[in-house]
Design an enzyme around this catalytic site. Sequence first.
Site, PDB file in Angstrom:
ATOM      1  N   GLU A 102      -3.365   4.465  -7.508  1.00 16.08           N
ATOM      2  CA  GLU A 102      -4.628   4.368  -6.790  1.00 16.08           C
ATOM      3  C   GLU A 102      -5.237   5.773  -6.806  1.00 16.08           C
ATOM      4  O   GLU A 102      -4.508   6.774  -6.856  1.00 16.08           O
ATOM      5  CB  GLU A 102      -4.398   3.923  -5.342  1.00 16.08           C
ATOM      6  N   ALA A 103      -6.562   5.825  -6.730  1.00 14.00           N
ATOM      7  CA  ALA A 103      -7.220   7.134  -6.747  1.00 14.00           C
ATOM      8  C   ALA A 103      -6.688   8.018  -5.619  1.00 14.00           C
ATOM      9  O   ALA A 103      -6.600   9.244  -5.750  1.00 14.00           O
ATOM     10  CB  ALA A 103      -8.725   6.936  -6.605  1.00 14.00           C
ATOM     11  N   ASN A 104      -6.269   7.400  -4.511  1.00  7.72           N
ATOM     12  CA  ASN A 104      -5.795   8.173  -3.369  1.00  7.72           C
ATOM     13  C   ASN A 104      -4.385   8.756  -3.545  1.00  7.72           C
ATOM     14  O   ASN A 104      -3.868   9.403  -2.641  1.00  7.72           O
ATOM     15  CB  ASN A 104      -5.871   7.326  -2.086  1.00  7.72           C
ATOM     16  N   PRO A 125     -13.828  -5.287   2.847  1.00 11.19           N
ATOM     17  CA  PRO A 125     -13.313  -5.091   4.202  1.00 11.19           C
ATOM     18  C   PRO A 125     -12.020  -4.287   4.118  1.00 11.19           C
ATOM     19  O   PRO A 125     -11.179  -4.567   3.261  1.00 11.19           O
ATOM     20  CB  PRO A 125     -13.026  -6.526   4.681  1.00 11.19           C
ATOM     21  N   GLY A 138      -8.293  -3.065   4.840  1.00 13.99           N
ATOM     22  CA  GLY A 138      -7.087  -3.769   5.260  1.00 13.99           C
ATOM     23  C   GLY A 138      -6.365  -3.028   6.369  1.00 13.99           C
ATOM     24  O   GLY A 138      -5.383  -3.522   6.916  1.00 13.99           O
ATOM     25  N   THR A 139      -6.811  -1.841   6.713  1.00 14.29           N
ATOM     26  CA  THR A 139      -6.081  -1.032   7.694  1.00 14.29           C
ATOM     27  C   THR A 139      -6.926  -0.595   8.895  1.00 14.29           C
ATOM     28  O   THR A 139      -6.391  -0.090   9.862  1.00 14.29           O
ATOM     29  CB  THR A 139      -5.520   0.247   7.041  1.00 14.29           C
ATOM     30  N   ASP A 193       4.030  10.236   5.114  1.00 12.22           N
ATOM     31  CA  ASP A 193       5.354   9.672   4.828  1.00 12.22           C
ATOM     32  C   ASP A 193       5.763   9.893   3.372  1.00 12.22           C
ATOM     33  O   ASP A 193       6.694   9.257   2.868  1.00 12.22           O
ATOM     34  CB  ASP A 193       5.420   8.181   5.204  1.00 12.22           C
ATOM     35  N   ASP A 245       4.468   9.191   0.385  1.00 15.35           N
ATOM     36  CA  ASP A 245       4.357   8.250  -0.729  1.00 15.35           C
ATOM     37  C   ASP A 245       3.037   8.429  -1.485  1.00 15.35           C
ATOM     38  O   ASP A 245       2.705   7.620  -2.349  1.00 15.35           O
ATOM     39  CB  ASP A 245       4.557   6.784  -0.282  1.00 15.35           C
ATOM     40  N   SER A 292       2.321   6.508   8.158  1.00 12.29           N
ATOM     41  CA  SER A 292       1.789   7.234   7.004  1.00 12.29           C
ATOM     42  C   SER A 292       0.794   8.334   7.382  1.00 12.29           C
ATOM     43  O   SER A 292       1.142   9.264   8.099  1.00 12.29           O
ATOM     44  CB  SER A 292       1.170   6.203   6.059  1.00 12.29           C
TER      45      SER A 292
HETATM   46  C1  16G Z   1      -2.611   0.932   2.535  1.00 12.52           C
HETATM   47  C2  16G Z   1      -2.012   0.747   1.182  1.00 12.52           C
HETATM   48  C3  16G Z   1      -2.725   1.600   0.165  1.00 12.52           C
HETATM   49  C4  16G Z   1      -4.212   1.352   0.181  1.00 12.52           C
HETATM   50  C5  16G Z   1      -4.748   1.470   1.582  1.00 12.52           C
HETATM   51  C6  16G Z   1      -6.166   0.968   1.623  1.00 12.52           C
HETATM   52  C7  16G Z   1       0.302   0.385   0.619  1.00 12.52           C
HETATM   53  C8  16G Z   1       1.694   0.913   0.711  1.00 12.52           C
HETATM   54  N1  16G Z   1      -0.607   1.119   1.194  1.00 12.52           N
HETATM   55  O1  16G Z   1      -2.400   2.226   3.020  1.00 12.52           O
HETATM   56  O2  16G Z   1      -2.215   1.297  -1.100  1.00 12.52           O
HETATM   57  O3  16G Z   1      -4.883   2.256  -0.646  1.00 12.52           O
HETATM   58  O4  16G Z   1      -3.989   0.662   2.457  1.00 12.52           O
HETATM   59  O5  16G Z   1      -6.629   1.007   2.918  1.00 12.52           O
HETATM   60  O6  16G Z   1       0.046  -0.653   0.046  1.00 12.52           O
HETATM   61  P1  16G Z   1      -7.961   0.257   3.327  1.00 12.52           P
HETATM   62  O7  16G Z   1      -7.748  -1.204   3.074  1.00 12.52           O
HETATM   63  O8  16G Z   1      -8.145   0.610   4.753  1.00 12.52           O
HETATM   64  O9  16G Z   1      -9.045   0.814   2.463  1.00 12.52           O
HETATM   65 MG    MG Z   2       1.739   6.930   2.970  1.00  9.48          MG
END
Ligand code: 16G
Ligand code: MG
Length: 544
Positions: free
Chosen positions: A370-372, A496, A498-499, A278, A280, A64
């Site tokens: 989502e705001a993003n 926290p 998620g990424t 990507d 989306d 992404s």
């Molecule tokens: C991922 C999620 C997105 C969310 C982002 C938050 C999907 C397809 N993508 O990119 O929706 O806004 O994580 O990231 O679910 P964070 O947990 O690092 O803030």
């Molecule tokens: Mg994406």
Amino acid sequence: MDLGAITKYSALHAKPSGLVLQYGTAGFRTKAEHLDHVMFRMGLLAALRSKQTKSTVGVMVTASHNPEEDNGVKLVDPLGEMLAPSWEEHATCLANAEEQDMQRVLIDISEKEAVNLQQDAFVVVGRDTRPSSEKLSQSVMDGVTVLGGQFHDYGLLTTPQLHYMVYCRNTGGRYGKATLEGYYQKLSKAFVELIKQASCSGDEYRSLKVDCANGIGALKLREMEHYFSQGLSVQLFNDGSKGKLNHLCGADFVKSHQKPPQGMEIKSNERCCSFDGDADRIVYYYHDADGHFHLIDGDKIATLISSFLKELLMEIGENLNIGVVQTAYANGSSTRYLEEVMKVPVYCTKTGVKHLHHKAQEFDIGVYFEANGHGTALFSTAVEMKIKQSEQLEEKKRKAAKMLENIIDLFNQAAGDAISDMLVIEAILALKGLTVQQWDALYTDLPNRQLKVQVADRRVISTTNAERQAVTPPGLQEAINDLVKKYKLSRAFVRPSGTEDVVRVYAEADSQESADHLAHEVSLAVFQLAGGIGERPQPVSCLY
Ligand code: 16G
Ligand code: MG
């Protein structure tokens, strides 16, 4: 299951020892060079999931909006949705299994999920434009094959296009044809029909500048543009011919830096949008006559879409409900506007598309963003029934029903989709005769700030109430409450990520200065109470 073959091929996609990854909100994501074994194993897992569901499953190779050197992989469930939670856990176990444990983990998963190994498996694979993606997607297909599954390699696709393919294949062609041509035709036909009904589609509605993040969106939009060119002409920037993927451009850059992408020339009041890597996610923006930049994010997109859909619903139907789903990141002004002015019920879920998608399915029309800029609208069969019955209705109602029918075709029902959302937005603006400034003026965003804090273990933070309140560590929520009280129209929360290995902080208040102060003070509280590491958080004025 030919365990001998699995062991033999797995050794060709060996796991670097010690590497531990987690299947998070966006699947697996890390440096591309660490992902070969994960790809092979996700091929195995996709084949198992396909056997279990007796349906086609998808695997998308993309990271992404991450930098070009990264890559990632995400499985797509039969109805185009994100992978079921128990399978996310299996994905994590399988990806982290040491070579000698692979067989046991695979057998465990098959037993727990009662997979009939004799069943056929079919997996469709797509990938983005990263240099590493082609080879990694090959590893996915190796995994599928070793488990005796069949695959179709779509090659280069946007993530939502892969979701669309999976959905089409599992609904017997009723949703659409599972080809790129099918996708382009379905969306473009609906768009062109909608646009025809606009009484004021003057020149100003006909062109749009699109920043494609130097990613897959550019290729696919270029392939598609001639299908809808009678309704809209798009000018593509950051199309990948020169720049680097996601570098100083794309939806994530524009949203998080609140400034235009590089490589795009913007005249005042021109309508512009950005996709992410990507395709989306989408955000819009423009420069006003004084040269000020205005961002129109996912919240304002949801507002435009839901107000239009609500009007159509009021035309055609009694007893059909509409709801908007947001996350804690939604600007407070958007929530207030939706609830108080538009009288649309708003719901808040945890971050991550699957949570919003799930909630949105509860309504006849569920709009989620989502705001993003991730989002779409979902429609129940009751809405489709209503449209079918509209033949007998009076002219005005029939027209509204026809519009709704086209809008349903135009929205990607399988996933948030930048291309599909862009066409929906363009159609609504033309139908309503709204300029980008008028759209922006629906409400004024509250100034806000997002920051990151490094901590030793971000799992010490747990949250409740759709991530709006911290449960642990003790004392953190009380500290946030006290800080928030110091400012007007203020709100703050922490969660926290998620990424990434960080804690995210969000604050909003009546002025930018207040939002910045509040975000900084909350960051300090996180640092102190949740085991901060490295340098203490700096005031925002030192960062920007
Ligand atoms: C991922 C999620 C997105 C969310 C982002 C938050 C999907 C397809 N993508 O990119 O929706 O806004 O994580 O990231 O679910 P964070 O947990 O690092 O803030
Ligand atoms: Mg994406």
